[in-house]
Every structure is written in structure tokens, then in C-alpha cells.
Design a protein around this motif. Structure first.
Motif, PDB file in Angstrom:
ATOM      1  N   GLY A  29      -0.722  14.952  -7.832  1.00  0.00           N
ATOM      2  CA  GLY A  29      -0.672  13.516  -8.083  1.00  0.00           C
ATOM      3  C   GLY A  29      -0.677  13.196  -9.567  1.00  0.00           C
ATOM      4  N   TYR A  30      -0.408  11.929  -9.868  1.00  0.00           N
ATOM      5  CA  TYR A  30      -0.351  11.504 -11.270  1.00  0.00           C
ATOM      6  C   TYR A  30      -1.703  11.690 -11.952  1.00  0.00           C
ATOM      7  CZ  TYR A  30       0.345   8.560 -15.365  1.00  0.00           C
ATOM      8  OH  TYR A  30       0.433   8.107 -16.658  1.00  0.00           O
ATOM      9  N   GLY A 106       8.775  12.396  -1.592  1.00  0.00           N
ATOM     10  CA  GLY A 106       7.970  12.217  -0.386  1.00  0.00           C
ATOM     11  C   GLY A 106       6.608  11.636  -0.687  1.00  0.00           C
ATOM     12  N   ARG A 107       5.995  12.082  -1.772  1.00  0.00           N
ATOM     13  CA  ARG A 107       4.679  11.564  -2.159  1.00  0.00           C
ATOM     14  C   ARG A 107       4.752  10.061  -2.452  1.00  0.00           C
ATOM     15  NH1 ARG A 107      -0.116  13.657  -3.850  1.00  0.00           N
ATOM     16  NH2 ARG A 107      -1.352  12.238  -5.119  1.00  0.00           N
ATOM     17  N   LEU A 112       1.356   7.495  -1.753  1.00  0.00           N
ATOM     18  CA  LEU A 112       0.243   8.198  -2.393  1.00  0.00           C
ATOM     19  C   LEU A 112       0.135   7.916  -3.894  1.00  0.00           C
ATOM     20  CD1 LEU A 112       0.542  11.608  -0.492  1.00  0.00           C
ATOM     21  CD2 LEU A 112      -0.974   9.664  -0.022  1.00  0.00           C
ATOM     22  N   GLU A 113       1.102   7.192  -4.432  1.00  0.00           N
ATOM     23  CA  GLU A 113       1.045   6.746  -5.834  1.00  0.00           C
ATOM     24  C   GLU A 113       1.281   5.232  -5.837  1.00  0.00           C
ATOM     25  OE1 GLU A 113       0.156   8.589  -8.304  1.00  0.00           O
ATOM     26  OE2 GLU A 113       0.379  10.596  -7.462  1.00  0.00           O
ATOM     27  N   THR A 170       8.466   4.384   7.764  1.00  0.00           N
ATOM     28  CA  THR A 170       8.589   5.513   8.686  1.00  0.00           C
ATOM     29  C   THR A 170       7.720   6.679   8.246  1.00  0.00           C
ATOM     30  OG1 THR A 170      10.846   4.843   9.227  1.00  0.00           O
ATOM     31  CG2 THR A 170      10.235   7.091   9.775  1.00  0.00           C
ATOM     32  N   THR A 171       7.755   7.003   6.947  1.00  0.00           N
ATOM     33  CA  THR A 171       6.968   8.145   6.463  1.00  0.00           C
ATOM     34  C   THR A 171       5.476   7.832   6.469  1.00  0.00           C
ATOM     35  OG1 THR A 171       7.296   7.460   4.164  1.00  0.00           O
ATOM     36  CG2 THR A 171       8.835   9.080   5.023  1.00  0.00           C
ATOM     37  N   GLN A 172       5.103   6.590   6.197  1.00  0.00           N
ATOM     38  CA  GLN A 172       3.685   6.247   6.135  1.00  0.00           C
ATOM     39  C   GLN A 172       3.037   6.136   7.512  1.00  0.00           C
ATOM     40  OE1 GLN A 172       2.887   2.972   3.423  1.00  0.00           O
ATOM     41  NE2 GLN A 172       4.311   3.809   1.927  1.00  0.00           N
TER      42      GLN A 172
END
Length: 199
Positions: A29-30, A106-107, A112-113, A170-172
Motif C-alpha cells: 500500500g501507499y 486491483g488494489r 484499498l487506497e 464488482t471487485t469490492q
């Protein structure tokens, strides 16, 4: 005379930094990543990134753009090459299918950011996608498959926002294959209703 396609040492260094940044930012992550981490992963000195990226934020943005561009290239090449009439459905399916190979994209799509989510729509890779979809719509207008009274650039911009938003949703939500197919079908239905000439 065409330009020499051979990458310079600077090009190779920048690309090594971006490749390492995609992997490290996707994993840590960042907040959990430092520029020094990325430089070490790339096998470079801890100050090697500064001629190319002023700080961690610019490195992160460039890495996201690089990974999203790769994802889009994988997906859009299928749409453009196949000239599939149901390209909305095909694009959604291709983006989901190729997402696993693009971990930083994807992240971001999984939320997630969160500080970067809205900025995603402004990155160069999505600007290029808008141009590609604009040309696709123009070509379909010439063939008579799309209404001539719609603005290709505005329609492309709206469709890109819809596709990316639904891809994020969709991804979440971790939708299964059936749920995803429903979403892809819904995208295609909206696209058909908004752009197809009356029969």
C-alpha cells in the motif's frame, strides 16, 4: 528518419522503478511503502528515483497509471481488434479477466487506497481509453450501428465512468461469475439503449 526505439539507460532505470513500485505498492500500500523500498526492490540506490519522480506521491501515481494502462491495453485490444458489436459487455469481461495480472490496479479498484479513488478517473491511461472508445463510437456511427446525433467524446466519457464504477463495485463486493455477467449485461443494455439507432 524514425526515432531510435532502443531504450536509454534512463528509460531502463525509470521502467525498473515503475515495475518495482507496482509490485511493492500493490503488496504494502501507499502508506506502507517508502521510496527507498522501491529503489532497493529495483536494485538501485535509495536516491535513484529522484531524477524521475519528485516524491513518493508522483511515483505512486505513475505506478498506478502504468498498471492501469497495462490492464486497459489487455482489455481494449480485444474490443478494437474484434470490433465486437457488444463491446460494453466484452470490455467489462476483459477487464475482470485480466485484473489478476495487474495487482496495483486491483488494489485501487478494490478501494484499498481511498484517497486515490477519485483521482483514478483523471490518470492518462483512462484519458487514452476515452480516446479509444470515442474512435470506436465514431467508426460505428459511420457504419450506421450508432446514432449520428450523439457526441462520440461525451458518450465515451460517460461510458468509461460507468464501466470503471461498475468494475469497482464488482471487485469490492466480490460478485461471483453470475453476478458479474449480470453487471456486464446491464452495461451492454445501457450502451445499446443510449446509442443504437431505432430499428
Amino acid at each position: 528518419m524514425p526515432p531510435d526505439p532502443t531504450p536509454t539507460k534512463g528509460d531502463r532505470t525509470r521502467q525498473a522503478l515503475l515495475a518495482a513500485a507496482v509490485v511493492r505498492f500493490a503488496r504494502e500500500g501507499y502508506r506502507g511503502t517508502s521510496v527507498a523500498d522501491v529503489c532497493r526492490d529495483a536494485g538501485l540506490s535509495t536516491t535513484a528515483s529522484y531524477p524521475y519522480f519528485a516524491n513518493k506521491e508522483t511515483l505512486f501515481v505513475a505506478a498506478v497509471d502504468e498498471d492501469v494502462a497495462g490492464l486497459i491495453d489487455d482489455a481494449v485490444s480485444l474490443v478494437v481488434l474484434d470490433e465486437e458489436p457488444e463491446w460494453g459487455r466484452l470490455m467489462m469481461r476483459a477487464l475482470i479477466t485480466h485484473l489478476e495480472g495487474h495487482p496495483l490496479a486491483g488494489r485501487i479498484l478494490r478501494g484499498l487506497e481511498p484517497e486515490f479513488t477519485m483521482r483514478l478517473l483523471q490518470i492518462p491511461a483512462l484519458q487514452e481509453l476515452r480516446k479509444t472508445v470515442t474512435e470506436l463510437i465514431r467508426d460505428q456511427q459511420v457504419r450506421g450501428d450508432v446514432r449520428r446525433d450523439i457526441d462520440p467524446a461525451e458518450t465515451a466519457g460517460g461510458m468509461v465512468v460507468i464501466v470503471i464504477s461498475l468494475l469497482m463495485a464488482t471487485t469490492q463486493t466480490g460478485a461471483n461469475a453470475a453476478g458479474f455477467e449480470q453487471v456486464a449485461g446491464d452495461v451492454e443494455s445501457v450502451l445499446q439503449a443510449a446509442t443504437r439507432p431505432p430499428r
